[in-house]
Write an enzyme that holds these catalytic residues in place. Structure first.
Site, PDB file in Angstrom:
ATOM      1  N   LYS A  44       5.100   9.965  -4.020  1.00 13.62           N
ATOM      2  CA  LYS A  44       4.230   8.784  -4.166  1.00 13.62           C
ATOM      3  C   LYS A  44       4.520   8.295  -5.742  1.00 13.62           C
ATOM      4  CE  LYS A  44       3.034   6.026  -1.397  1.00 13.62           C
ATOM      5  NZ  LYS A  44       3.771   4.615  -0.491  1.00 13.62           N
ATOM      6  N   SER A  69       3.433  -0.842   5.939  1.00 15.23           N
ATOM      7  CA  SER A  69       2.570  -1.746   5.322  1.00 15.23           C
ATOM      8  C   SER A  69       1.145   0.119   4.798  1.00 15.23           C
ATOM      9  CB  SER A  69       1.910  -2.714   5.575  1.00 15.23           C
ATOM     10  OG  SER A  69       1.617  -2.810   4.372  1.00 15.23           O
ATOM     11  N   MET A  70       2.295   0.644   3.935  1.00 16.34           N
ATOM     12  CA  MET A  70       0.789   2.195   3.643  1.00 16.34           C
ATOM     13  C   MET A  70       0.340   1.368   2.688  1.00 16.34           C
ATOM     14  SD  MET A  70       1.986   4.045   5.444  1.00 16.34           S
ATOM     15  CE  MET A  70       1.127   5.249   5.201  1.00 16.34           C
ATOM     16  N   GLY A  71       0.544   0.458   1.739  1.00 18.62           N
ATOM     17  CA  GLY A  71      -0.061   0.068   0.080  1.00 18.62           C
ATOM     18  C   GLY A  71      -0.259   0.437  -0.981  1.00 18.62           C
ATOM     19  N   LEU A  72       0.462   2.108  -1.012  1.00 21.37           N
ATOM     20  CA  LEU A  72       0.790   2.637  -2.075  1.00 21.37           C
ATOM     21  C   LEU A  72      -0.705   4.098  -2.481  1.00 21.37           C
ATOM     22  CD1 LEU A  72       1.577   0.730  -4.913  1.00 21.37           C
ATOM     23  CD2 LEU A  72       2.828   2.059  -3.855  1.00 21.37           C
ATOM     24  N   CYS A 127       6.914  -2.382  -4.453  1.00 29.31           N
ATOM     25  CA  CYS A 127       6.218  -2.510  -3.425  1.00 29.31           C
ATOM     26  C   CYS A 127       6.266  -3.574  -2.656  1.00 29.31           C
ATOM     27  CB  CYS A 127       5.181  -1.600  -3.429  1.00 29.31           C
ATOM     28  SG  CYS A 127       4.208  -1.310  -2.195  1.00 29.31           S
ATOM     29  N   LYS A 161      13.798   1.607  -9.406  1.00 30.17           N
ATOM     30  CA  LYS A 161      13.796   1.678  -7.915  1.00 30.17           C
ATOM     31  C   LYS A 161      13.465  -0.368  -7.039  1.00 30.17           C
ATOM     32  CE  LYS A 161      12.675   2.750  -3.543  1.00 30.17           C
ATOM     33  NZ  LYS A 161      11.763   4.278  -2.999  1.00 30.17           N
ATOM     34  N   ASN A 190      14.425  -0.035  -1.792  1.00 27.09           N
ATOM     35  CA  ASN A 190      13.159  -0.105  -1.359  1.00 27.09           C
ATOM     36  C   ASN A 190      13.129  -0.342  -0.023  1.00 27.09           C
ATOM     37  OD1 ASN A 190      10.462   0.270  -1.218  1.00 27.09           O
ATOM     38  ND2 ASN A 190      10.408   0.245  -3.137  1.00 27.09           N
ATOM     39  N   GLY A 246      18.504   4.302   2.307  1.00 26.34           N
ATOM     40  CA  GLY A 246      18.719   2.701   3.341  1.00 26.34           C
ATOM     41  C   GLY A 246      19.062   3.842   4.218  1.00 26.34           C
TER      42      GLY A 246
HETATM   43  N1  OXC Z   1       7.726   0.938  -0.390  1.00 23.69           N
HETATM   44  C1  OXC Z   1       7.264   1.082  -1.150  1.00 23.69           C
HETATM   45  O1  OXC Z   1       7.692   0.736  -2.763  1.00 23.69           O
HETATM   46  N2  OXC Z   1       5.504   1.368  -1.225  1.00 23.69           N
HETATM   47  C2  OXC Z   1       5.397   1.732   0.253  1.00 23.69           C
HETATM   48  N3  OXC Z   1       5.939   1.068   1.217  1.00 23.69           N
HETATM   49  C3  OXC Z   1       7.880   0.704   1.114  1.00 23.69           C
HETATM   50  O2  OXC Z   1       8.015   0.168   1.582  1.00 23.69           O
HETATM   51  C4  OXC Z   1       4.017   1.536   0.344  1.00 23.69           C
HETATM   52  O3  OXC Z   1       3.037   2.114  -0.478  1.00 23.69           O
HETATM   53  O4  OXC Z   1       2.988   0.636   0.964  1.00 23.69           O
END
Ligand code: OXC
Length: 308
Positions: A44, A69-72, A127, A161, A190, A246
């Site tokens: 991650k 929308s994980m937010g790292l 991100c 990336k 991404n 992708g």
């Molecule tokens: N791309 C990212 O680089 N991070 C994650 N989601 C995504 O689509 C995230 O953690 O939000």
């Protein structure tokens, strides 16, 4: 069938691996990738401090793909630095994905993670999900500044990336930056940032952060991913290896990425949906595609897309 590949001098037993973010946050998830058929273990994207990430629900899959929308959410770079020796015991490359919440974070993390000796480092400039923080990859000057700083502290192959670009002028501008920064490989793309999925039944968005806006992945983004792989393959005339990310759901999708110029492919949405058994399935499917087309190895078809 030989599905192995080489990126920046590092050999991968298979060209399939996880995309950073997909089932690779915790030690258990990373060990499961190690035991799987994946050709590498990608962490991650890590930040200085451990993060819980954005409020839930923050991932939603639908027939054509996913929005997140994980937010790292991640364990923080020190935890990943400590895990790298254990991950390397699986005998496949370990790719450490480095992120940050501000420019200074990147060299701080890169120096320590580099000392832990992952096989490669991927610098995440893309991100889309940190509220108030634009994607660095859409700012050519900031990207160049940052890449030149991290390049100084990274001694293993360094990749970037990137977010998707939608105009050749942007491919050219970023290509020039990449060419000046000593980048050893590219990871394209991404998620397609800041999409919006609507549930008409509930008359509502499907994820909570940022009012429902999030990064799109899966089948729906494949043409965008292929276009970016092809554009950068052409800009560098194949000199900088590319990981295509992708819309890889079946072996034939990976084949399309290879034709466009990818040397490997990463799996996001469908890995989250199917789990690590997806790697065995994709290998079988790509091998069948190679047999059908009379190819024996990746290099035989890489970049060979015909134009009309
Ligand atoms: N791309 C990212 O680089 N991070 C994650 N989601 C995504 O689509 C995230 O953690 O939000």
């Amino acid at each position: 069938m030989d599905l192995s590949t080489t990126i920046a001098g590092v050999r991968f037993p298979s060209c399939f691996m996880n995309a950073s973010g997909a089932l690779c946050v915790t030690r258990d998830e990373l060990l499961a990738l190690g035991r799987s058929h994946a050709g590498a273990i990608v962490t991650k994207s890590m930040t200085v401090e451990p993060r819980d990430g954005n409020p839930t629900p923050r991932y939603y899959a639908f027939p054509g793909g996913s929005i997140n929308s994980m937010g790292l959410p991640n364990l923080g770079y020190q935890a990943y630095a400590a895990l790298i020796p254990e991950l390397k015991e699986f005998g496949k490359p370990v790719i450490a994905s480095v992120a940050g919440l501000c420019e200074d974070d990147f060299p701080t993390i890169a120096a320590i993670i580099n000392a832990a000796k992952p096989d490669l480092i991927e610098v995440n400039l893309s991100c889309p999900n940190i509220p108030g923080k634009p994607q660095i990859g859409y700012d050519a000057e900031a990207s160049e500044r940052l890449l030149k700083r991290v390049r100084k502290v990274i001694t293993v192959p360094m990749g970037v990336k990137l977010p998707p670009y939608f105009d050749p002028a942007h491919h050219t501008a970023m290509g020039e930056v990449i060419g000046r920064c000593g980048v050893d490989f590219l990871n394209l793309i991404n998620s397609v940032g800041n999409g919006l999925v609507v549930d008409p039944e509930r008359e509502a968005v499907v994820i909570k952060p940022k009012g429902g806006f999030g990064g799109l992945g899966g089948t729906i983004i494949k043409p965008v991913a292929l276009a970016n792989v092809r554009a950068f393959w052409k800009i560098f005339e194949g000199r900088i290896p590319i990981i295509g990310t992708g819309g890889v759901v079946h072996g034939v999708d990976a084949f399309e990425h290879l034709l466009c110029g990818a040397s490997a492919v990463q799996i996001g949405t469908v890995l989250v949906e199917e789990g690590v058994s997806v790697f065995g399935r994709l290998e079988t499917e790509l091998a069948a595609q190679f047999s059908k087309k009379g190819y024996a190895k990746l290099e035989d078809c890489r970049g060979k897309l015909q134009e009309l």
